[in-house]
Scaffold this active site. Structure first.
Site, PDB file in Angstrom:
ATOM      1  N   HIS A 122      62.681 102.486  78.047  1.00 15.70           N
ATOM      2  CA  HIS A 122      62.524 101.068  78.392  1.00 15.70           C
ATOM      3  C   HIS A 122      62.603 100.215  77.126  1.00 15.70           C
ATOM      4  CE1 HIS A 122      61.375 101.337  82.655  1.00 15.70           C
ATOM      5  NE2 HIS A 122      60.937 102.528  82.330  1.00 15.70           N
ATOM      6  N   CYS A 179      66.484 102.980  82.346  1.00 19.02           N
ATOM      7  CA  CYS A 179      65.743 104.008  83.073  1.00 19.02           C
ATOM      8  C   CYS A 179      66.428 104.344  84.409  1.00 19.02           C
ATOM      9  CB  CYS A 179      64.286 103.622  83.218  1.00 19.02           C
ATOM     10  SG  CYS A 179      63.246 105.076  83.387  1.00 19.02           S
ATOM     11  N   GLU A 219      62.954  97.234  76.797  1.00 16.37           N
ATOM     12  CA  GLU A 219      62.289  95.925  76.917  1.00 16.37           C
ATOM     13  C   GLU A 219      60.838  95.945  76.437  1.00 16.37           C
ATOM     14  OE1 GLU A 219      62.994  98.008  79.327  1.00 16.37           O
ATOM     15  OE2 GLU A 219      61.667  97.845  81.064  1.00 16.37           O
ATOM     16  N   ARG A 264      60.532 110.597  85.308  1.00 13.41           N
ATOM     17  CA  ARG A 264      60.399 112.007  85.656  1.00 13.41           C
ATOM     18  C   ARG A 264      61.746 112.708  85.610  1.00 13.41           C
ATOM     19  NH1 ARG A 264      57.147 110.423  90.054  1.00 13.41           N
ATOM     20  NH2 ARG A 264      55.023 110.817  89.402  1.00 13.41           N
ATOM     21  N   GLY A 317      47.226  81.198  83.553  1.00 12.17           N
ATOM     22  CA  GLY A 317      47.729  81.414  82.194  1.00 12.17           C
ATOM     23  C   GLY A 317      46.666  81.821  81.184  1.00 12.17           C
ATOM     24  N   LYS A 318      45.594  82.435  81.675  1.00 11.02           N
ATOM     25  CA  LYS A 318      44.545  82.888  80.754  1.00 11.02           C
ATOM     26  C   LYS A 318      45.105  83.893  79.743  1.00 11.02           C
ATOM     27  CE  LYS A 318      41.195  84.493  83.159  1.00 11.02           C
ATOM     28  NZ  LYS A 318      40.850  85.902  83.252  1.00 11.02           N
TER      29      LYS A 318
HETATM   30  N1  GLN Z   1      62.488 106.980  89.210  1.00  7.96           N
HETATM   31  C1  GLN Z   1      63.113 107.401  87.995  1.00  7.96           C
HETATM   32  C2  GLN Z   1      62.394 108.576  87.358  1.00  7.96           C
HETATM   33  O1  GLN Z   1      61.250 108.833  87.700  1.00  7.96           O
HETATM   34  C3  GLN Z   1      63.227 106.229  87.036  1.00  7.96           C
HETATM   35  C4  GLN Z   1      61.913 105.710  86.570  1.00  7.96           C
HETATM   36  C5  GLN Z   1      61.998 104.327  85.969  1.00  7.96           C
HETATM   37  O2  GLN Z   1      62.981 103.626  86.128  1.00  7.96           O
HETATM   38  N2  GLN Z   1      60.952 103.877  85.288  1.00  7.96           N
HETATM   39  O3  GLN Z   1      62.931 109.245  86.530  1.00  7.96           O
END
Ligand code: GLN
Length: 540
Positions: free
Chosen positions: A509, A383, A511, A464, A15-16
């Site tokens: 993302h 994603c 999150e 991608r 936990g550093k």
């Molecule tokens: N593999 C997918 C892409 O390259 C989704 C990537 C991801 O979920 N971070 O587009």
């Protein structure tokens, strides 16, 4: 400019990073400008190509760098965006030095670890403090003292101590194990680890002893005696049930005052606003520890057996709980081995399909999406999860039987997820990863708009593949709407199903930008929808 260095001893994984983040939060609460730097002594340039099985989640910064998940914790606790400069690896240091050598910058002299590598390390450390106003830079050194890879970094820090004239403070985080047969805490490994640190010329100013139990006065005194550290600066940090408790534990230890006092004594006073009551943090923690109600959310992914692969999602849910009082129990479902039927999803109030690469487990995720869509269970795809929502819908609603992403099935008749061709005018496509903060334009009148209440957000990306614009019309006409795009309008960013309480997905993302007092809007939306669903099941 002041520096607080955090090294580790005895074992890693105690936990550093959490301690460093918490200390950063507390210093910031004193009104100080705080930044954090992570030193990763491994040879990789960055964490981009590292396997989550070994390393946990790869975190993405706003500038697109792919870094160790600790930087995610720093961003969350400091509520501040970091850049690739906040992460130094052996790979980065050596490649700069070798490049310079090839250019002839060293004028023919022998290039050595001391001084060339250590100078480059010091340059990179100081560079972080020059980029934005900083009162204190926390430097966390990954691994434990004694690792061969960390030697040049510790040597550079030792040199800095001489150069910085009383503006450096060293904390050594160790582990004090409990001998279960007699229930006794053993300090010997700590003694040895400090000895090792001192043999390379670094005397710690404070020891944080992580242990399964409370450190008695006797044990603290013993450590103090053997390590020549003031006994007030020997701090016991027992296991906590929740990492959000850590700032309060560190606060009680008076570590912040010990640090500031030492700087003051050496003639380097730092003005600060004094001890804070941490009211806001305490409220957050109260909700996390005693939520008014709870929902159960399944995370269906392929790395569910490994701790920390989805740590930013776990945090995002904790942020939601901290702000709403709705607790989230995560049910981990392995998309590869546990999705032969729907047993594992029975009774959940919501489902999250996280991101990922590679074909393993994708059919399991698609099944989970079908289940959520048909049973009107709230679901959020992130994603790869978002892309699979499009695949699922194409196969089962549009009847495009073998629809797929060309990442998994290059020869599919319905490449609904594909690499976007160069012709449509977006540069840098065709296989380059799209990384970092990018603008997302939200259309008014959509569910996404009602959640975000703005037209423009900036979110983190790492992908991608894209929704293939060729199929947009088909998808939208049958009810799968795209509520947000990038600035060109070609790239789809958020999807939502009209006829469903909460079926949403994002190419970005969400999150990664969730913060304790600003939870991710989509995670919040999912949890609130899951809570409504739970109340509906209960007939409230
Ligand atoms: N593999 C997918 C892409 O390259 C989704 C990537 C991801 O979920 N971070 O587009």
């Amino acid at each position: 400019m002041h520096y607080v260095v955090i090294t580790g001893g005895v074992i890693s994984g105690i936990g550093k990073g959490t301690i460093t983040s918490s200390l950063g939060y507390l210093l910031k609460e004193r009104g100080l400008k705080v930044n954090i730097l992570k030193i990763d002594p491994y040879l990789n340039y960055d964490a981009g190509t590292m396997n989550p099985y070994q390393h946990g989640e790869v975190f993405v910064l706003k500038d697109g760098s792919e870094v160790d998940l600790d930087l995610g914790n720093y961003e969350r606790f400091l509520d501040r965006d970091l850049t690739s400069d906040n992460n130094i690896t052996t790979g980065k240091v050596y490649s700069t030095v070798i490049e310079r050598e090839r250019r002839g910058d060293y004028l023919g002299s022998t290039v050595q670890i001391i001084p060339h590598i250590t100078d480059e390390i010091k340059r990179r450390i100081r560079n972080v403090t020059q980029q934005s106003e900083t009162d204190i830079l926390l430097i966390e050194v990954g691994g434990v003292v004694g690792d061969i890879e960390s030697m040049p970094f510790l040597e550079a820090l030792r040199q800095m101590k001489l150069e910085e004239d009383g503006r450096m403070f060293f904390i050594h985080v160790t582990y004090v194990p409990m001998l279960s047969s007699v229930g006794e805490l053993k300090t010997k490994p700590t003694q040895h680890s400090v000895k090792e640190l001192r043999s390379i010329g670094i005397q710690p100013d404070s020891i944080i002893a992580r242990s399964p139990g409370i450190l008695s006065e006797d044990v603290r005194n013993k450590i103090a005696l053997f390590t020549q550290v003031d006994n007030k600066a020997v701090i016991g940090v027992p296991d906590v049930s929740d990492i959000f408790q850590m700032p309060l534990v560190i606060n009680e230890s008076n570590l912040v005052d010990i640090i500031l006092e030492k700087f003051r004594k050496e003639g380097n006073n730092i003005e600060n606003v004094g001890k804070s009551e941490l009211i806001q943090w305490k409220n957050l923690l109260r909700n996390i520890l005693n939520p008014k109600d709870k929902v159960e959310i399944a995370i269906v992914g392929k790395y569910v057996n490994l701790k920390d692969s989805y740590i930013s999602h776990e945090h995002a849910f904790m942020h939601v709980t901290g702000n709403t009082g709705i607790g989230v129990k995560i049910r981990w479902v392995n998309s590869e081995t546990e999705m032969n039927d729907f047993e594992k999803l029975k009774g959940v109030h919501g489902i999250l399909i996280p991101g990922g690469f590679g074909s393993r487990g994708i059919e399991g995720k698609i099944k989970a999406i079908t289940y959520a869509r048909k049973n009107k269970i709230p679901i959020l795809g992130i994603c790869l999860g978002f892309q699979l929502q499009v695949v699922e819908y194409s196969r089962n609603v549009l009847d495009f039987k073998d629809a797929n992403s060309t990442e998994f099935e290059p020869g599919t008749h319905y490449p609904v997820i594909d690499l976007l061709p160069e012709q449509i005018g977006i540069t840098k496509l065709g296989g380059t990863m799209r990384l970092g903060d990018k603008p997302v334009l939200i259309k008014e009148g959509t569910k996404a708009y009602s959640l975000y209440r703005t037209n423009l957000i900036h979110e983190r990306h790492r992908h991608r593949y894209e929704v293939n614009p060729r199929y947009l019309k088909d998808l939208e006409q049958s009810g799968l709407k795209f509520a947000a795009t990038d600035e060109t309008g070609y790239r789809m960013e958020i999807l939502e199903l009209v006829d469903h309480p909460f079926f949403m997905g994002s190419q970005f993302h969400a999150e990664f930008k969730s913060r304790p007092f600003k939870p991710s809007v989509l995670h919040l939306g999912l949890v609130e929808a899951a809570y409504q669903y739970k109340k509906f099941l209960r007939n409230d």
